[in-house]
Design a protein around this motif. Structure first.
Motif, PDB file in Angstrom:
ATOM      1  N   MET A   1       0.814  -1.180   0.000  1.00 29.98           N
ATOM      2  CA  MET A   1       0.000   0.000   0.000  1.00 29.98           C
ATOM      3  C   MET A   1       0.869   1.260   0.000  1.00 29.98           C
ATOM      4  SD  MET A   1      -3.191  -0.975   2.471  1.00 29.98           S
ATOM      5  CE  MET A   1      -4.051   0.496   2.048  1.00 29.98           C
ATOM      6  N   LEU A   2       1.938   1.218   0.744  1.00 29.20           N
ATOM      7  CA  LEU A   2       2.814   2.389   0.795  1.00 29.20           C
ATOM      8  C   LEU A   2       3.555   2.574  -0.528  1.00 29.20           C
ATOM      9  CD1 LEU A   2       4.193   1.935   4.403  1.00 29.20           C
ATOM     10  CD2 LEU A   2       2.363   3.460   3.647  1.00 29.20           C
ATOM     11  N   ALA A   3       3.939   1.475  -1.170  1.00 26.13           N
ATOM     12  CA  ALA A   3       4.598   1.570  -2.474  1.00 26.13           C
ATOM     13  C   ALA A   3       3.632   2.142  -3.505  1.00 26.13           C
ATOM     14  CB  ALA A   3       5.097   0.200  -2.916  1.00 26.13           C
ATOM     15  N   TRP A   4       2.374   1.731  -3.444  1.00 26.78           N
ATOM     16  CA  TRP A   4       1.374   2.257  -4.369  1.00 26.78           C
ATOM     17  C   TRP A   4       1.258   3.771  -4.211  1.00 26.78           C
ATOM     18  CZ3 TRP A   4      -0.708   1.081  -8.712  1.00 26.78           C
ATOM     19  CH2 TRP A   4      -1.878   1.696  -9.129  1.00 26.78           C
ATOM     20  N   ALA A   5       1.280   4.243  -2.982  1.00 26.87           N
ATOM     21  CA  ALA A   5       1.227   5.680  -2.732  1.00 26.87           C
ATOM     22  C   ALA A   5       2.445   6.374  -3.337  1.00 26.87           C
ATOM     23  CB  ALA A   5       1.162   5.962  -1.235  1.00 26.87           C
ATOM     24  N   GLY A   6       3.570   5.697  -3.361  1.00 26.24           N
ATOM     25  CA  GLY A   6       4.792   6.276  -3.894  1.00 26.24           C
ATOM     26  C   GLY A   6       4.779   6.474  -5.399  1.00 26.24           C
ATOM     27  N   VAL A   7       4.028   5.655  -6.117  1.00 27.04           N
ATOM     28  CA  VAL A   7       4.038   5.763  -7.578  1.00 27.04           C
ATOM     29  C   VAL A   7       2.831   6.523  -8.130  1.00 27.04           C
ATOM     30  CG1 VAL A   7       5.417   3.679  -7.877  1.00 27.04           C
ATOM     31  CG2 VAL A   7       2.922   3.515  -7.921  1.00 27.04           C
ATOM     32  N   GLN A   8       1.882   6.854  -7.312  1.00 24.71           N
ATOM     33  CA  GLN A   8       0.673   7.521  -7.792  1.00 24.71           C
ATOM     34  C   GLN A   8       0.938   8.868  -8.443  1.00 24.71           C
ATOM     35  OE1 GLN A   8      -2.656   6.338  -7.956  1.00 24.71           O
ATOM     36  NE2 GLN A   8      -1.270   4.617  -7.809  1.00 24.71           N
ATOM     37  N   ARG A   9       1.921   9.599  -7.970  1.00 26.17           N
ATOM     38  CA  ARG A   9       2.199  10.939  -8.503  1.00 26.17           C
ATOM     39  C   ARG A   9       3.102  10.933  -9.731  1.00 26.17           C
ATOM     40  NH1 ARG A   9       3.989  13.367  -2.816  1.00 26.17           N
ATOM     41  NH2 ARG A   9       2.205  12.644  -1.639  1.00 26.17           N
ATOM     42  N   LEU A  10       3.651   9.772 -10.064  1.00 21.77           N
ATOM     43  CA  LEU A  10       4.559   9.708 -11.207  1.00 21.77           C
ATOM     44  C   LEU A  10       3.792   9.817 -12.521  1.00 21.77           C
ATOM     45  CD1 LEU A  10       6.933   6.814 -10.090  1.00 21.77           C
ATOM     46  CD2 LEU A  10       7.318   9.268  -9.938  1.00 21.77           C
ATOM     47  N   PRO A  11       4.458  10.330 -13.573  1.00 22.23           N
ATOM     48  CA  PRO A  11       3.810  10.393 -14.880  1.00 22.23           C
ATOM     49  C   PRO A  11       3.431   8.987 -15.363  1.00 22.23           C
ATOM     50  CG  PRO A  11       5.840  11.683 -14.865  1.00 22.23           C
ATOM     51  CD  PRO A  11       5.795  10.915 -13.581  1.00 22.23           C
ATOM     52  N   LYS A  12       2.367   8.905 -16.122  1.00 20.70           N
ATOM     53  CA  LYS A  12       1.886   7.604 -16.616  1.00 20.70           C
ATOM     54  C   LYS A  12       2.701   7.106 -17.800  1.00 20.70           C
ATOM     55  CE  LYS A  12      -1.492   7.660 -13.691  1.00 20.70           C
ATOM     56  NZ  LYS A  12      -1.151   7.230 -12.365  1.00 20.70           N
ATOM     57  N   THR A  13       3.477   7.982 -18.417  1.00 24.91           N
ATOM     58  CA  THR A  13       4.305   7.588 -19.557  1.00 24.91           C
ATOM     59  C   THR A  13       5.705   7.210 -19.086  1.00 24.91           C
ATOM     60  OG1 THR A  13       4.968   9.890 -19.918  1.00 24.91           O
ATOM     61  CG2 THR A  13       3.049   9.099 -21.143  1.00 24.91           C
ATOM     62  N   GLY A  14       6.340   6.307 -19.821  1.00 26.14           N
ATOM     63  CA  GLY A  14       7.686   5.881 -19.485  1.00 26.14           C
ATOM     64  C   GLY A  14       8.728   6.862 -19.996  1.00 26.14           C
ATOM     65  N   THR A  15       9.972   6.625 -19.589  1.00 29.14           N
ATOM     66  CA  THR A  15      11.091   7.448 -20.065  1.00 29.14           C
ATOM     67  C   THR A  15      12.365   6.617 -20.045  1.00 29.14           C
ATOM     68  OG1 THR A  15      12.334   9.497 -19.758  1.00 29.14           O
ATOM     69  CG2 THR A  15      11.632   8.365 -17.762  1.00 29.14           C
ATOM     70  N   GLU A  16      13.266   6.961 -20.938  1.00 24.84           N
ATOM     71  CA  GLU A  16      14.596   6.342 -20.951  1.00 24.84           C
ATOM     72  C   GLU A  16      15.673   7.366 -20.629  1.00 24.84           C
ATOM     73  OE1 GLU A  16      15.351   3.984 -24.405  1.00 24.84           O
ATOM     74  OE2 GLU A  16      13.422   2.958 -24.260  1.00 24.84           O
ATOM     75  N   ASP A  17      15.278   8.594 -20.359  1.00 22.70           N
ATOM     76  CA  ASP A  17      16.216   9.660 -20.016  1.00 22.70           C
ATOM     77  C   ASP A  17      16.755   9.412 -18.606  1.00 22.70           C
ATOM     78  OD1 ASP A  17      17.619  12.063 -19.760  1.00 22.70           O
ATOM     79  OD2 ASP A  17      15.825  13.186 -19.197  1.00 22.70           O
ATOM     80  N   PRO A  18      18.057   9.169 -18.460  1.00 20.17           N
ATOM     81  CA  PRO A  18      18.622   8.851 -17.143  1.00 20.17           C
ATOM     82  C   PRO A  18      18.322   9.904 -16.074  1.00 20.17           C
ATOM     83  CG  PRO A  18      20.234   8.417 -18.855  1.00 20.17           C
ATOM     84  CD  PRO A  18      19.078   9.127 -19.510  1.00 20.17           C
ATOM     85  N   ALA A  19      18.349  11.168 -16.436  1.00 23.51           N
ATOM     86  CA  ALA A  19      18.068  12.218 -15.445  1.00 23.51           C
ATOM     87  C   ALA A  19      16.603  12.151 -14.986  1.00 23.51           C
ATOM     88  CB  ALA A  19      18.379  13.596 -16.037  1.00 23.51           C
ATOM     89  N   GLU A  20      15.710  11.877 -15.915  1.00 21.97           N
ATOM     90  CA  GLU A  20      14.296  11.770 -15.567  1.00 21.97           C
ATOM     91  C   GLU A  20      14.028  10.520 -14.728  1.00 21.97           C
ATOM     92  OE1 GLU A  20      10.283  12.695 -15.221  1.00 21.97           O
ATOM     93  OE2 GLU A  20      11.985  13.946 -15.772  1.00 21.97           O
TER      94      GLU A  20
END
Length: 66
Positions: A1-20
């Motif tokens: 449940m806590l991990a789910w809370a951690g990813v909720q604010r992340l963008p829904k699209t992926g990225t390969e940019d190391p800084a991002e």
């Protein structure tokens, strides 16, 4: 449940940019450290800003051994 809370604010699209990727990992870790929820396995409701979930280990007797 806590991990789910951690990813909720992340963008829904992926990225390969190391800084991002690094920024998203930091954002997820920060969100998890402050997330709270009613948990089944501990009286703690979250990490309390730390990297370790505080737990009190206890026991209860279930009856007489056979």
């Amino acid at each position: 449940m806590l991990a789910w809370a951690g990813v909720q604010r992340l963008p829904k699209t992926g990225t390969e940019d190391p800084a991002e990727v690094k920024a998203r990992r930091l954002a997820a870790a920060s969100a998890m450290s402050t997330a709270t929820a009613e948990l089944w396995t501990t009286a703690a409701d979250g990490f309390g800003g730390r990297r370790v979930l505080p737990r009190v280990i206890g026991y209860r007797e279930s009856g007489k051994a056979r």
